[in-house]
Structure formats: C-alpha cells, structure tokens
Design a protein around this motif. Structure first.
Motif, PDB file in Angstrom:
ATOM      1  N   ARG A  36       0.898  -1.193   0.105  1.00  0.00           N
ATOM      2  CA  ARG A  36      -0.020   0.243  -0.036  1.00  0.00           C
ATOM      3  C   ARG A  36       0.417   0.874   0.413  1.00  0.00           C
ATOM      4  N   GLN A  37       0.280   2.078  -0.565  1.00  0.00           N
ATOM      5  CA  GLN A  37       1.155   3.844  -0.769  1.00  0.00           C
ATOM      6  C   GLN A  37       0.045   4.947  -0.048  1.00  0.00           C
ATOM      7  N   ALA A  38       0.234   5.351   0.976  1.00  0.00           N
ATOM      8  CA  ALA A  38      -0.558   6.609   1.380  1.00  0.00           C
ATOM      9  C   ALA A  38       0.100   7.834   0.895  1.00  0.00           C
ATOM     10  N   PRO A  39      -0.723   9.106   0.676  1.00  0.00           N
ATOM     11  CA  PRO A  39      -0.074  10.059   0.258  1.00  0.00           C
ATOM     12  C   PRO A  39       0.991  10.636   0.590  1.00  0.00           C
ATOM     13  N   GLY A  40       2.017  10.725   0.244  1.00  0.00           N
ATOM     14  CA  GLY A  40       3.161  11.748   0.665  1.00  0.00           C
ATOM     15  C   GLY A  40       4.373   9.841   0.831  1.00  0.00           C
ATOM     16  N   LYS A  41       4.188   9.065   1.340  1.00  0.00           N
ATOM     17  CA  LYS A  41       4.438   7.507   2.021  1.00  0.00           C
ATOM     18  C   LYS A  41       5.395   7.352   0.619  1.00  0.00           C
ATOM     19  N   GLU A  42       5.639   6.543   1.208  1.00  0.00           N
ATOM     20  CA  GLU A  42       6.486   4.944   0.390  1.00  0.00           C
ATOM     21  C   GLU A  42       5.915   3.976   0.179  1.00  0.00           C
ATOM     22  N   ARG A  43       6.006   3.232  -1.035  1.00  0.00           N
ATOM     23  CA  ARG A  43       4.941   2.484  -0.431  1.00  0.00           C
ATOM     24  C   ARG A  43       5.744   1.125   0.148  1.00  0.00           C
ATOM     25  N   GLU A  44       4.801   0.314   0.937  1.00  0.00           N
ATOM     26  CA  GLU A  44       5.488  -0.362   1.941  1.00  0.00           C
ATOM     27  C   GLU A  44       4.405  -1.545   1.709  1.00  0.00           C
ATOM     28  N   PHE A  45       4.900  -2.528   2.583  1.00  0.00           N
ATOM     29  CA  PHE A  45       4.522  -4.325   2.133  1.00  0.00           C
ATOM     30  C   PHE A  45       3.104  -3.757   3.326  1.00  0.00           C
ATOM     31  N   VAL A  46       2.377  -5.035   2.918  1.00  0.00           N
ATOM     32  CA  VAL A  46       1.364  -5.157   3.754  1.00  0.00           C
ATOM     33  C   VAL A  46       1.495  -6.943   4.039  1.00  0.00           C
ATOM     34  N   THR A  47       1.371  -7.313   3.391  1.00  0.00           N
ATOM     35  CA  THR A  47       1.506  -8.660   3.572  1.00  0.00           C
ATOM     36  C   THR A  47       1.496  -9.638   2.514  1.00  0.00           C
ATOM     37  N   ALA A  48       2.509 -11.141   2.515  1.00  0.00           N
ATOM     38  CA  ALA A  48       2.096 -12.233   1.240  1.00  0.00           C
ATOM     39  C   ALA A  48       1.735 -13.341   1.477  1.00  0.00           C
ATOM     40  N   ILE A  49       1.981 -14.602  -0.026  1.00  0.00           N
ATOM     41  CA  ILE A  49       1.360 -15.576   0.637  1.00  0.00           C
ATOM     42  C   ILE A  49       2.289 -16.301   0.077  1.00  0.00           C
ATOM     43  N   GLY A  51       3.376 -19.737  -2.856  1.00  0.00           N
ATOM     44  CA  GLY A  51       3.173 -20.334  -3.666  1.00  0.00           C
ATOM     45  C   GLY A  51       1.825 -21.487  -2.748  1.00  0.00           C
ATOM     46  N   ASN A  52       2.811 -22.524  -3.561  1.00  0.00           N
ATOM     47  CA  ASN A  52       1.756 -23.634  -3.849  1.00  0.00           C
ATOM     48  C   ASN A  52       1.729 -24.155  -1.640  1.00  0.00           C
ATOM     49  N   GLU A  53       2.599 -24.020  -1.014  1.00  0.00           N
ATOM     50  CA  GLU A  53       2.775 -24.146   0.710  1.00  0.00           C
ATOM     51  C   GLU A  53       2.273 -23.261   1.465  1.00  0.00           C
ATOM     52  N   ARG A  54       1.315 -22.028   0.890  1.00  0.00           N
ATOM     53  CA  ARG A  54       0.338 -21.228   1.862  1.00  0.00           C
ATOM     54  C   ARG A  54       0.511 -21.171   2.975  1.00  0.00           C
ATOM     55  N   ILE A  55       1.933 -20.249   2.791  1.00  0.00           N
ATOM     56  CA  ILE A  55       2.369 -19.945   4.056  1.00  0.00           C
ATOM     57  C   ILE A  55       2.096 -18.134   4.398  1.00  0.00           C
ATOM     58  N   THR A  56       2.143 -17.441   5.048  1.00  0.00           N
ATOM     59  CA  THR A  56       1.351 -16.168   4.916  1.00  0.00           C
ATOM     60  C   THR A  56       2.581 -15.120   6.004  1.00  0.00           C
ATOM     61  N   TYR A  57       2.759 -14.054   5.399  1.00  0.00           N
ATOM     62  CA  TYR A  57       3.337 -13.104   6.519  1.00  0.00           C
ATOM     63  C   TYR A  57       2.736 -11.576   6.178  1.00  0.00           C
ATOM     64  N   TYR A  58       2.938 -11.005   7.324  1.00  0.00           N
ATOM     65  CA  TYR A  58       1.770  -9.876   7.399  1.00  0.00           C
ATOM     66  C   TYR A  58       2.900  -8.559   7.863  1.00  0.00           C
ATOM     67  N   ALA A  59       3.062  -8.144   7.643  1.00  0.00           N
ATOM     68  CA  ALA A  59       3.169  -6.420   8.769  1.00  0.00           C
ATOM     69  C   ALA A  59       2.467  -6.356  10.061  1.00  0.00           C
ATOM     70  N   ASP A  60       3.709  -5.739  11.146  1.00  0.00           N
ATOM     71  CA  ASP A  60       2.918  -6.022  12.266  1.00  0.00           C
ATOM     72  C   ASP A  60       1.358  -4.802  12.614  1.00  0.00           C
ATOM     73  N   SER A  61       1.689  -4.136  11.251  1.00  0.00           N
ATOM     74  CA  SER A  61       0.956  -2.702  11.906  1.00  0.00           C
ATOM     75  C   SER A  61      -0.385  -3.778  10.990  1.00  0.00           C
ATOM     76  N   VAL A  62      -0.558  -4.919  10.311  1.00  0.00           N
ATOM     77  CA  VAL A  62      -2.182  -5.307  10.051  1.00  0.00           C
ATOM     78  C   VAL A  62      -2.634  -6.012  10.616  1.00  0.00           C
ATOM     79  N   LYS A  63      -1.248  -7.306  11.633  1.00  0.00           N
ATOM     80  CA  LYS A  63      -1.449  -8.214  12.184  1.00  0.00           C
ATOM     81  C   LYS A  63      -3.066  -8.629  13.012  1.00  0.00           C
ATOM     82  N   GLY A  64      -3.810  -9.875  12.494  1.00  0.00           N
ATOM     83  CA  GLY A  64      -4.778 -10.000  13.511  1.00  0.00           C
ATOM     84  C   GLY A  64      -5.775  -9.117  12.785  1.00  0.00           C
ATOM     85  N   ARG A  65      -5.652  -8.303  12.005  1.00  0.00           N
ATOM     86  CA  ARG A  65      -7.175  -7.319  11.454  1.00  0.00           C
ATOM     87  C   ARG A  65      -7.031  -7.893   9.597  1.00  0.00           C
TER      88      ARG A  65
END
Length: 122
Positions: A36-49, A51-65
């Motif tokens: 995601r990228q907010a106005p005036g800010k750099e693009r930042e990672f939010v989450t990833a998944i 391929g086949n193994e379905r492992i996920t990773y979340y930025a702390d700011s969105v974890k649990g939400r």
C-alpha cells in the motif's frame, strides 16, 4: 497482468475485501502479496502468501486484522481487511514476486496491479 478490485470508502472499524485477478500467465507457484502507498509516503509491504505452501506473512501494523488467501485454480488473491483504521487509508497494490523473495519488497516485485483506493474515515 494483475487487476485489483474491492476498494472504497468505509468507516473506522469496518471491513473491506480486496480481490486480485491474474491474467496472461499463472502465478500459482509464485509469492503473491499486497502493498500500500499513502499520499506522501513510500510504498510499503502489507502481506504476502507463498505459492504451493500457503505460508503467510503480515506487517505488524495489520497483523490480526487482515487476512490474505489465494485460489490458484482461479488465479486470484484476496485480502480481507477488518477493524479498519484511518491509518489504513492508501492505494493498495497486488503484487507478484517471481524470485520468491520472502517477504517481498517493492524492489523485488516483478508484477504490479494498477492499485485500488481504500479510504477509512474516522
């Protein structure tokens, strides 16, 4: 090609569901993610998944939400966003990292969607 949909305006505490549909090639074995990228800010990672193994990773700011999922048969990736906050306001981008970077970064991504606006009002 990656095409996002589902953005919009929502009140704080609400929910949105973003979808990303891939076309032109299959990404079933590739790392997919959302940035995601907010106005005036750099693009930042939010989450990833992965391929086949379905492992996920979340930025702390969105974890649990936020929750990321994928359906390789339909070549889609979904981002469920709950308990949204005004600071979640940004353009959200679907991304594919063919090198398998974990987590992916804006520099490692090879494919980007056009972005979808998410606005959370207080």
């Amino acid at each position: 090609q990656l095409v996002e949909s589902g953005g919009g305006l929502v009140q704080a505490g609400g929910s949105l569901r973003l979808s990303c549909v891939a076309s032109g090639r299959t990404f079933s074995t590739d790392v997919m993610g959302w940035f995601r990228q907010a106005p005036g800010k750099e693009r930042e990672f939010v989450t990833a998944i992965s391929g086949n193994e379905r492992i996920t990773y979340y930025a702390d700011s969105v974890k649990g939400r936020f929750t990321i999922s994928r359906n390789n048969a339909k070549n889609t990736v979904v981002l469920e966003m709950n308990t949204l906050k005004p600071e979640d306001t940004a353009v959200y981008y679907c991304a594919a990292d063919l090198r398998g970077s974990w987590p992916p970064t804006p520099l490692s991504v090879q494919y980007w969607g056009q972005g979808t606006q998410v606005t959370v009002s207080s």
